[in-house]
Design a protein around this motif. Sequence first.
Motif, PDB file in Angstrom:
ATOM      1  N   ASP A 166       0.843  -1.192   0.000  1.00 16.39           N
ATOM      2  CA  ASP A 166       0.000   0.000   0.000  1.00 16.39           C
ATOM      3  C   ASP A 166       0.885   1.252   0.000  1.00 16.39           C
ATOM      4  O   ASP A 166       1.606   1.519   0.961  1.00 16.39           O
ATOM      5  CB  ASP A 166      -0.907  -0.016   1.228  1.00 16.39           C
ATOM      6  CG  ASP A 166      -1.852   1.176   1.267  1.00 16.39           C
ATOM      7  OD1 ASP A 166      -1.988   1.878   0.240  1.00 16.39           O
ATOM      8  OD2 ASP A 166      -2.450   1.420   2.334  1.00 16.39           O
ATOM      9  N   LEU A 167       0.815   2.023  -1.049  1.00 18.49           N
ATOM     10  CA  LEU A 167       1.630   3.240  -1.165  1.00 18.49           C
ATOM     11  C   LEU A 167       0.862   4.503  -0.768  1.00 18.49           C
ATOM     12  O   LEU A 167       1.371   5.622  -0.952  1.00 18.49           O
ATOM     13  CB  LEU A 167       2.148   3.388  -2.600  1.00 18.49           C
ATOM     14  CG  LEU A 167       3.085   2.286  -3.106  1.00 18.49           C
ATOM     15  CD1 LEU A 167       3.511   2.589  -4.542  1.00 18.49           C
ATOM     16  CD2 LEU A 167       4.306   2.147  -2.212  1.00 18.49           C
ATOM     17  N   THR A 168      -0.322   4.332  -0.201  1.00 16.57           N
ATOM     18  CA  THR A 168      -1.164   5.481   0.143  1.00 16.57           C
ATOM     19  C   THR A 168      -0.438   6.558   0.948  1.00 16.57           C
ATOM     20  O   THR A 168      -0.585   7.751   0.656  1.00 16.57           O
ATOM     21  CB  THR A 168      -2.419   5.020   0.916  1.00 16.57           C
ATOM     22  OG1 THR A 168      -3.159   4.121   0.099  1.00 16.57           O
ATOM     23  CG2 THR A 168      -3.303   6.195   1.288  1.00 16.57           C
ATOM     24  N   PRO A 169       0.371   6.202   1.979  1.00 16.98           N
ATOM     25  CA  PRO A 169       1.005   7.272   2.766  1.00 16.98           C
ATOM     26  C   PRO A 169       2.089   8.042   2.011  1.00 16.98           C
ATOM     27  O   PRO A 169       2.567   9.061   2.514  1.00 16.98           O
ATOM     28  CB  PRO A 169       1.629   6.502   3.947  1.00 16.98           C
ATOM     29  CG  PRO A 169       0.963   5.170   3.960  1.00 16.98           C
ATOM     30  CD  PRO A 169       0.641   4.865   2.533  1.00 16.98           C
ATOM     31  N   TYR A 170       2.468   7.563   0.822  1.00 25.86           N
ATOM     32  CA  TYR A 170       3.643   8.132   0.160  1.00 25.86           C
ATOM     33  C   TYR A 170       3.334   8.833  -1.158  1.00 25.86           C
ATOM     34  O   TYR A 170       4.162   9.599  -1.651  1.00 25.86           O
ATOM     35  CB  TYR A 170       4.667   7.019  -0.106  1.00 25.86           C
ATOM     36  CG  TYR A 170       4.880   6.110   1.085  1.00 25.86           C
ATOM     37  CD1 TYR A 170       5.628   6.523   2.181  1.00 25.86           C
ATOM     38  CD2 TYR A 170       4.301   4.838   1.137  1.00 25.86           C
ATOM     39  CE1 TYR A 170       5.805   5.698   3.283  1.00 25.86           C
ATOM     40  CE2 TYR A 170       4.473   4.002   2.224  1.00 25.86           C
ATOM     41  CZ  TYR A 170       5.224   4.438   3.293  1.00 25.86           C
ATOM     42  OH  TYR A 170       5.405   3.622   4.384  1.00 25.86           O
ATOM     43  N   ILE A 229       0.908   8.396  -7.587  1.00 25.01           N
ATOM     44  CA  ILE A 229       2.264   7.873  -7.730  1.00 25.01           C
ATOM     45  C   ILE A 229       3.188   8.604  -6.765  1.00 25.01           C
ATOM     46  O   ILE A 229       2.859   9.671  -6.243  1.00 25.01           O
ATOM     47  CB  ILE A 229       2.790   8.025  -9.176  1.00 25.01           C
ATOM     48  CG1 ILE A 229       2.746   9.496  -9.597  1.00 25.01           C
ATOM     49  CG2 ILE A 229       2.006   7.147 -10.126  1.00 25.01           C
ATOM     50  CD1 ILE A 229       3.398   9.769 -10.951  1.00 25.01           C
ATOM     51  N   VAL A 230       4.355   8.006  -6.532  1.00 22.27           N
ATOM     52  CA  VAL A 230       5.397   8.644  -5.723  1.00 22.27           C
ATOM     53  C   VAL A 230       6.395   9.259  -6.699  1.00 22.27           C
ATOM     54  O   VAL A 230       7.149   8.554  -7.360  1.00 22.27           O
ATOM     55  CB  VAL A 230       6.101   7.628  -4.804  1.00 22.27           C
ATOM     56  CG1 VAL A 230       7.102   8.343  -3.902  1.00 22.27           C
ATOM     57  CG2 VAL A 230       5.085   6.856  -3.972  1.00 22.27           C
ATOM     58  N   GLN A 231       6.380  10.578  -6.816  1.00 29.61           N
ATOM     59  CA  GLN A 231       7.242  11.286  -7.757  1.00 29.61           C
ATOM     60  C   GLN A 231       8.354  11.990  -6.994  1.00 29.61           C
ATOM     61  O   GLN A 231       8.096  12.859  -6.159  1.00 29.61           O
ATOM     62  CB  GLN A 231       6.440  12.314  -8.548  1.00 29.61           C
ATOM     63  CG  GLN A 231       7.274  13.201  -9.451  1.00 29.61           C
ATOM     64  CD  GLN A 231       7.827  12.445 -10.653  1.00 29.61           C
ATOM     65  OE1 GLN A 231       7.104  12.190 -11.594  1.00 29.61           O
ATOM     66  NE2 GLN A 231       9.114  12.082 -10.595  1.00 29.61           N
ATOM     67  N   LEU A 232       9.588  11.619  -7.257  1.00 25.70           N
ATOM     68  CA  LEU A 232      10.722  12.222  -6.575  1.00 25.70           C
ATOM     69  C   LEU A 232      11.440  13.201  -7.492  1.00 25.70           C
ATOM     70  O   LEU A 232      11.252  13.216  -8.701  1.00 25.70           O
ATOM     71  CB  LEU A 232      11.705  11.146  -6.118  1.00 25.70           C
ATOM     72  CG  LEU A 232      11.162  10.112  -5.129  1.00 25.70           C
ATOM     73  CD1 LEU A 232      12.252   9.128  -4.740  1.00 25.70           C
ATOM     74  CD2 LEU A 232      10.603  10.788  -3.877  1.00 25.70           C
ATOM     75  N   ALA A 233      12.318  14.011  -6.866  1.00 23.59           N
ATOM     76  CA  ALA A 233      13.121  15.012  -7.566  1.00 23.59           C
ATOM     77  C   ALA A 233      12.213  16.058  -8.196  1.00 23.59           C
ATOM     78  O   ALA A 233      11.028  16.132  -7.899  1.00 23.59           O
ATOM     79  CB  ALA A 233      14.035  14.361  -8.601  1.00 23.59           C
ATOM     80  N   GLY A 234      12.782  16.887  -9.051  1.00 19.49           N
ATOM     81  CA  GLY A 234      11.989  17.950  -9.653  1.00 19.49           C
ATOM     82  C   GLY A 234      11.434  18.904  -8.615  1.00 19.49           C
ATOM     83  O   GLY A 234      10.293  19.338  -8.703  1.00 19.49           O
ATOM     84  N   ASN A 260      13.242  12.186 -13.982  1.00 20.31           N
ATOM     85  CA  ASN A 260      12.637  12.156 -12.653  1.00 20.31           C
ATOM     86  C   ASN A 260      11.848  10.864 -12.494  1.00 20.31           C
ATOM     87  O   ASN A 260      10.766  10.731 -13.068  1.00 20.31           O
ATOM     88  CB  ASN A 260      11.713  13.353 -12.451  1.00 20.31           C
ATOM     89  CG  ASN A 260      12.473  14.666 -12.427  1.00 20.31           C
ATOM     90  OD1 ASN A 260      13.657  14.690 -12.126  1.00 20.31           O
ATOM     91  ND2 ASN A 260      11.805  15.757 -12.758  1.00 20.31           N
ATOM     92  N   PRO A 261      12.349   9.887 -11.725  1.00 18.48           N
ATOM     93  CA  PRO A 261      11.642   8.608 -11.607  1.00 18.48           C
ATOM     94  C   PRO A 261      10.387   8.724 -10.754  1.00 18.48           C
ATOM     95  O   PRO A 261      10.342   9.492  -9.792  1.00 18.48           O
ATOM     96  CB  PRO A 261      12.673   7.699 -10.941  1.00 18.48           C
ATOM     97  CG  PRO A 261      13.502   8.632 -10.122  1.00 18.48           C
ATOM     98  CD  PRO A 261      13.578   9.910 -10.909  1.00 18.48           C
ATOM     99  N   PHE A 262       9.372   7.958 -11.107  1.00 21.01           N
ATOM    100  CA  PHE A 262       8.200   7.855 -10.247  1.00 21.01           C
ATOM    101  C   PHE A 262       7.858   6.386 -10.028  1.00 21.01           C
ATOM    102  O   PHE A 262       8.073   5.538 -10.891  1.00 21.01           O
ATOM    103  CB  PHE A 262       6.995   8.628 -10.797  1.00 21.01           C
ATOM    104  CG  PHE A 262       6.433   8.135 -12.103  1.00 21.01           C
ATOM    105  CD1 PHE A 262       5.603   7.015 -12.161  1.00 21.01           C
ATOM    106  CD2 PHE A 262       6.698   8.818 -13.284  1.00 21.01           C
ATOM    107  CE1 PHE A 262       5.057   6.572 -13.359  1.00 21.01           C
ATOM    108  CE2 PHE A 262       6.155   8.386 -14.495  1.00 21.01           C
ATOM    109  CZ  PHE A 262       5.338   7.262 -14.529  1.00 21.01           C
ATOM    110  N   LEU A 263       7.351   6.109  -8.835  1.00 17.44           N
ATOM    111  CA  LEU A 263       6.975   4.752  -8.424  1.00 17.44           C
ATOM    112  C   LEU A 263       5.456   4.667  -8.396  1.00 17.44           C
ATOM    113  O   LEU A 263       4.791   5.441  -7.708  1.00 17.44           O
ATOM    114  CB  LEU A 263       7.549   4.453  -7.036  1.00 17.44           C
ATOM    115  CG  LEU A 263       7.110   3.159  -6.359  1.00 17.44           C
ATOM    116  CD1 LEU A 263       7.605   1.939  -7.125  1.00 17.44           C
ATOM    117  CD2 LEU A 263       7.630   3.117  -4.918  1.00 17.44           C
TER     118      LEU A 263
END
Length: 220
Positions: free
Chosen positions: A15-19, A59-64, A177-180
């Motif tokens: 579950d990625l809800t918190p992120y 999604i979990v989007q990092l960087a940017g 920029n990777p996203f999970l």
Amino acid sequence: ALAAIAGSAAAAQIDLTPYVDANLNTYFNGGVYPANGGPLTINGVDFNLNALPAGGTGIVQLAGGKPDSVDIAIGEFGVTSVYSIINSAFGEAPCNIGALTFHGSAGDTFVYNLVEGDNVRDHATTAFNISAPNVFGTHDFGDGDRLDAQQIILPVAFGAETLTSVTFTAVDGGNGNPFLAALTTSSGAVPEPATWALMLAGFGGLGALLRRRRAAALVA
């Protein structure tokens, strides 16, 4: 009896809800993606895309301009492999744009690097990096968008401990920029300690039975 206690592999969708912190439907031609998350199967592996409360696929989007790493709690014992859905918002090959770092309860760690043009690529099929020969599988949504899955086989040591967390990291260098979008673990192929004890007891009993049969044959 031994076959019954040996165990079988089991999958768990994390579950990625918190992120989650971004809506995939707002990305390039994002209307082709599911409107409210939901199940997705890639190359026989089941995933669950996160549904945002107000609608959309999270999604979990990092960087940017966002944090460069996030720790995702797992808490699964005996994980032998992990499947991820990771793409980039854009990408230039060949560049290391991030990593997944796996943490075990016994102190083991394993780093899986995300390399544009190898195991990760732009989610759009029409621009930036469009090649990634080492992805595990792809779901093409048509109209220029896709999601790719990666298979990460963990070192043997993780099969006898708990996978406590996964750190998703981005390299904010302007090369992608990777996203999970999803994580699924595969575990249970390696017996837990209590199961090992039962198996050893079973082997011991089998050895005693063979010795008795051998002795009976000699007497006969």
